[in-house]
Design an enzyme around this catalytic site. Structure first.
Site, PDB file in Angstrom:
ATOM      1  N   HIS A   1       0.859  -1.185   0.000  1.00 41.60           N
ATOM      2  CA  HIS A   1       0.000   0.000   0.000  1.00 41.60           C
ATOM      3  C   HIS A   1       0.895   1.234   0.000  1.00 41.60           C
ATOM      4  CE1 HIS A   1      -3.193  -2.709   2.061  1.00 41.60           C
ATOM      5  NE2 HIS A   1      -3.347  -2.718   0.748  1.00 41.60           N
TER       6      HIS A   1
ATOM      7  N   GLU B   1       1.474   3.747   3.008  1.00 41.29           N
ATOM      8  CA  GLU B   1       2.008   3.246   4.276  1.00 41.29           C
ATOM      9  C   GLU B   1       3.527   3.348   4.270  1.00 41.29           C
ATOM     10  OE1 GLU B   1       0.240  -0.629   4.580  1.00 41.29           O
ATOM     11  OE2 GLU B   1      -1.789   0.195   4.731  1.00 41.29           O
TER      12      GLU B   1
ATOM     13  N   HIS C   1       3.255  -3.411   7.134  1.00 43.81           N
ATOM     14  CA  HIS C   1       2.185  -2.462   6.801  1.00 43.81           C
ATOM     15  C   HIS C   1       2.189  -1.298   7.778  1.00 43.81           C
ATOM     16  CE1 HIS C   1      -0.461  -4.496   3.744  1.00 43.81           C
ATOM     17  NE2 HIS C   1       0.332  -5.492   4.080  1.00 43.81           N
TER      18      HIS C   1
ATOM     19  N   GLU D   1       1.808  -4.522  11.591  1.00 44.12           N
ATOM     20  CA  GLU D   1       1.249  -3.182  11.459  1.00 44.12           C
ATOM     21  C   GLU D   1       1.983  -2.212  12.386  1.00 44.12           C
ATOM     22  OE1 GLU D   1      -1.194  -2.308   9.491  1.00 44.12           O
ATOM     23  OE2 GLU D   1      -2.360  -4.097   8.995  1.00 44.12           O
TER      24      GLU D   1
END
Length: 915
Positions: free
Chosen positions: A576, A579, A673, A758
């Site tokens: 992504h 990010e 991420h 994350e």
């Protein structure tokens, strides 16, 4: 009925009359009742129009200002603010089209497909997307209903999606298996592995073409710079920097032209060389000259011809901690009042476009007007509108080939005045909530500061809030809402050039430069480091894949055999584009694995690392937030990736299948991420038993066999990484995540330690970093810590030296007096209450503070998160504890779960690398 009979006007007049009756007992109760009647009437569009046409906004605004001065009338203000926001007329976003600024003609599709039918390419319209529209009821997305409860789906392992013959073409991506290491005896430099046989590159350049709706244009000529004082590079006092003496100042170096060898040969003055000559460069693992050279080979639809100064010059972490911004009471109310004034007093607005990425002509000419620019790599600012003297509305571009996913921003602002508070409103954000409401700040880079020896991205901005606004999409779906991120920046230097971004930028060119510098820095006698090309992207940019391991001690068979039998670790990041924190974590991992640290040396001797540090280069280059050039979320393509439309995912999956086919199934797979709604760092994994327990399934799990080693990495990180929170981890398999990397690698390749890690954009609410925003230093530290945690998987086969024991005591759990960073048993809300109730919706009734907290949590949709938890009220978490769900067990329960080896528990511990 009330609207049709003209009662709205009467209610407003009655409300006005009661407000003036200061001595009447019970006035407050009557006024509240009248406001409730108006709220009820404004539920319909006709009622809201009536409130506006009958002068309701002006009346409510005036009365609210009076009530603010009167003790005891605060509740009337809050209700009035909500009513004004509900009634504010919906206004089309001031752009000619909702389509992204640039479009890209996809292979095999007509050039006009996107223009004729934007929905055909827009990932936000896909059924398997994780978008959650604002008009959907939150209970339609029941958390437990999304859990996979079909045991066949959980335990089945699908056949590979390609043949063994097709997989053989990935052989060249395992250079450690083919290298003869003759140079070990010669002590010479390692020979660079070529990309011969790199069929994966294909000939995409011949199959694709770009179709830009907005052609690339040279940037406007900079305004004449004003003389200013800068500290000399040598530190020997101050000197005047100006055009006359040939020296450079901040205004001269904004958006530098790409370095061109041709220009240099022609004798033209090169800004890059002048900067380096005057100021030098001292950023570790960064070379500005190399960056400029590398950037010239980065391909983009817009044919970017400028560099953003922070990317070229480099960045050092801030010198001290950066606390989360304290939210002042009623800051959102203040901003809403200012917004309402736009409608009430339009004559006070400047309302002039000062930047438009689709218009090459300079729009900013008057004195005192800021200048904006974003036509550089990873930049995203579509339009800037001058609203008031020191206030600007900013509009972001949607992802390429899309009409949505506008969240990431990165732009240059110049001609600033010092000590003046500028308000910036980004008015087309799409997420329904943000960490900007909970202490997060944008980041800012000052060219003036960088030239004085302080090249830092720093957290900046005050009076920050994030709320739903009145703008709507022209010709878009009904009910689509936009959100405003508003913040105020006071610049420190006159006529400075500054850059503002959503988070610390990390460009594709920065990655390519970093890999080249890293390759030069490694000890080639000890570190086997190879950079190869996995494939070419749709735009023709190479997607790098890195192999890192330890060189064998000699060419003896035993040493080579040990190398060939090392298990693989596969790390990926940046699927992504928005990010960017994931790239900083990956940077920390890469530098650590190439270092001389004893733990890093042990890891290289134990594993072969296959690293794909940027899965979506095209998206990163073009400033996308979520998608690739196809408008697809690449992390939803893993089940059936397309070789032509999703080449990076297709070939990464092929590499993984190849490793499995040769008996080298990765021991760990982790996809890095970023997370915009939660704090701390945490992982998501996959567990059959935990999924069934959480779902309340009636299946008897005692007979199921599952290796509990999937928790080992998380448990180790919880001991050694201050930013890590095991309480935010979960190991559940959700139906809506079936096509993500984490689930596909777990299900199809059989990798039990398949994770998404994350990292918060904001910061931490625990341990030594509690209350602090995360910087690049902490992100890089997290990358190092993740690699270090892998040592725990091989602690039974490691040769312990005294130096290793000293460095790895915490990792290997050899030290019983480890500091606890208090992540255990800390079942707090992710977000503490704010100083004011955060009201996002302009079409809902007023809430009590408790009700509003619940509503905010319910609205924390997962529309743009890779692996977010489904939202549950705090009560459901507490109820869940009694059911012994593994992800909310106490620490001692987790230890029992992980370490139990009794056959009656059904655990089949067969992995030799399990701690």
């Amino acid at each position: 009925m009330a609207v049709g009979k003209g009662y709205i006007s009467a209610l407003l007049r009655v409300y006005e009359a009661w407000i003036t009756c200061l001595t009447v007992q019970g006035k407050l109760t009557i006024c509240q009742a009248l406001l409730r009647c108006l709220h009820s009437a404004s539920r319909s569009s006709m009622g809201r129009r009536a409130v506006v046409s009958d002068g309701g906004l002006h009346l409510l605004y005036s009365i609210s200002q009076t009530c603010l001065l009167t003790k005891g009338l605060e509740s009337l203000v809050e209700q009035s603010v909500q009513l004004m926001r509900k009634s504010y007329p919906r206004t089309p976003l001031p752009v000619p089209s909702s389509l992204s600024v640039y479009s890209f003609c996809l292979p095999g599709r007509p050039a006009d497909t996107w223009k004729a039918d934007p929905g055909a390419l827009d990932g936000s319209f896909e059924n398997d997307s994780d978008e959650e529209h604002e008009n959907e009821e939150t209970d339609c997305h029941n958390y437990e209903d999304d859990l996979e409860t079909d045991l066949d789906q959980l335990q089945s392992r699908p056949e590979p999606d390609r043949t063994r013959e097709q997989l053989d073409q990935y052989t060249y991506l395992c250079p450690e298996m083919q290298h003869d290491f003759q140079d070990l005896d010669l002590g010479s430099e390692l020979v660079k592995t070529s990309d011969e046989g790199g069929f994966l590159n294909g000939d995409l350049e011949n199959k694709t073409q770009t179709c830009s709706r907005a052609q690339a244009h040279p940037r406007e000529s900079p305004a004449p710079s004003v003389q200013k004082r800068l500290s000399s590079p040598g530190g020997g006092g101050e000197q005047v920097m100006g055009q006359a003496d040939g020296l450079l100042q901040a205004a001269d170096v904004c958006s530098q032209c790409l370095w061109s060898p041709v220009r240099e040969q022609e004798g033209e003055d090169n800004m890059v060389n002048r900067l380096l000559e005057q100021y030098g460069a001292s950023i570790p693992y960064h070379d500005p000259q190399l960056y400029a050279t590398t950037a010239a080979h980065t391909k983009s639809i817009a044919a970017f011809s400028t560099l953003a100064f922070p990317d070229f010059w480099g960045h050092l972490p801030p010198q001290g901690p950066e606390p989360m911004e304290t939210r002042k009471p009623h800051v959102q109310r203040k901003k809403v009042f200012e917004d309402v004034c736009r409608l009430l007093h339009p004559e006070e607005l400047i309302n002039k476009v000062v930047f438009d990425s689709e218009d090459p002509s300079p729009q900013c000419s008057q004195d005192g007007c800021l200048r904006f620019f974003s036509r550089f790599e990873s930049g995203n600012l579509r339009k800037a509108i001058h609203i008031r003297t020191y206030e600007y509305d900013l509009i972001l571009s949607a992802d390429v080939n899309s009409s949505s996913h506008s969240q990431w921003f990165y732009f240059e602002v110049s001609r600033v005045q010092a000590s003046v508070p500028y308000r910036f409103n980004i008015i087309n954000c799409e997420k329904s909530n943000s960490q900007f409401n909970y202490g997060m700040q944008p980041v800012l880079y000052s060219v003036k500061e960088a030239l004085e020896g302080r090249p830092h991205w720093v957290r900046a901005g005050t009076e920050i809030c994030y709320y739903r606004n009145w703008f709507c999409l022209t010709g878009g779906p009904r009910g689509h809402s936009f959100y405003t991120l508003t913040f105020t920046v006071t610049f420190s230097h006159e006529d400075d050039v500054c850059y503002v971004a959503y988070h610390y930028p990390y460009t594709y060119t920065a990655l390519q430069t970093h890999l080249q510098v890293l390759a030069r820095s490694v000890d080639r006698r000890k570190v086997f480091f190879r950079q190869q090309t996995l494939c070419k992207t749709l735009a023709g940019n190479p997607c790098p894949v890195i192999t890192i391991t330890a060189c064998p001690s000699s060419r003896a068979w035993t040493h080579l055999h040990q190398l060939w039998n090392r298990p693989c670790i596969v790390l990926t990041a940046r699927v992504h584009p928005g990010e960017s924190n994931a790239s900083w974590v990956m940077k920390g991992s890469l530098e650590f694995l190439c270092s001389s640290d004893p733990v890093a040396e042990s890891l290289r001797q134990a594993y072969v690392f296959k690293i794909i540090p940027m899965l979506n280069p095209d998206g990163v280059i073009h400033g996308n937030h979520r998608c690739s050039l196809t408008a697809d979320d690449l992390n939803r393509q893993w089940q059936k990736p397309s070789a032509s439309l999703s080449p990076t995912v297709y070939h990464t999956k092929g590499l993984l299948y190849y490793l499995c086919s040769t008996g080298r199934t990765p021991l760990v797979f982790c996809d890095y991420h970023g997370h915009s709604r939660k704090k701390n760092v945490f992982v998501y994994g996959c567990s059959v038993k935990e999924t069934l327990w959480q779902s309340g399934s009636s299946i008897d799990t005692t007979s199921l066999k599952e290796d509990p080693g999937y928790r080992t990495v998380a448990k180790t990180l919880d001991r050694i990484a201050p930013a890590f929170s095991i309480n935010s981890c979960n190991f559940l398999v959700e139906k809506s995540r079936a096509s993500t990397a984490r689930v596909v690698v777990w299900r199809e390749m059989g990798v039990i330690r398949s994770y998404t890690m994350e990292s918060s954009y904001n910061g931490c609410n625990q341990g030594i970093y509690k209350g602090l925003q995360t910087g690049t230093q902490e992100l890089e530290e997290m990358g190092r810590m993740f690699c270090q945690s892998l040592l725990a998987l091989r602690k039974n086969s490691i040769t312990f030296s005294s130096e290793l024991i000293t460095h790895a005591a915490a990792i290997l759990h050899l030290d019983s007096s480890l500091p606890d960073h208090n992540s255990h048993n800390c079942f707090e809300e992710d977000e503490p209450p704010c100083a004011e109730s955060i009201e996002f919706s302009s079409h809902t009734d007023p809430y009590t503070p408790d009700e509003f907290d619940a509503e905010v949590n319910a609205n924390m949709s997962e529309e743009e998160e890779e692996e977010e938890d489904k939202d549950e009220p705090e009560d459901s978490h507490r109820q869940g504890k009694s059911r012994l769900f593994a992800h909310v067990c106490r620490k001692d329960s987790l230890e029992t779960l992980t370490m139990a080896t009794n056959p009656c528990n059904g655990f089949d511990i067969t992995n030799a690398y399990l701690s």
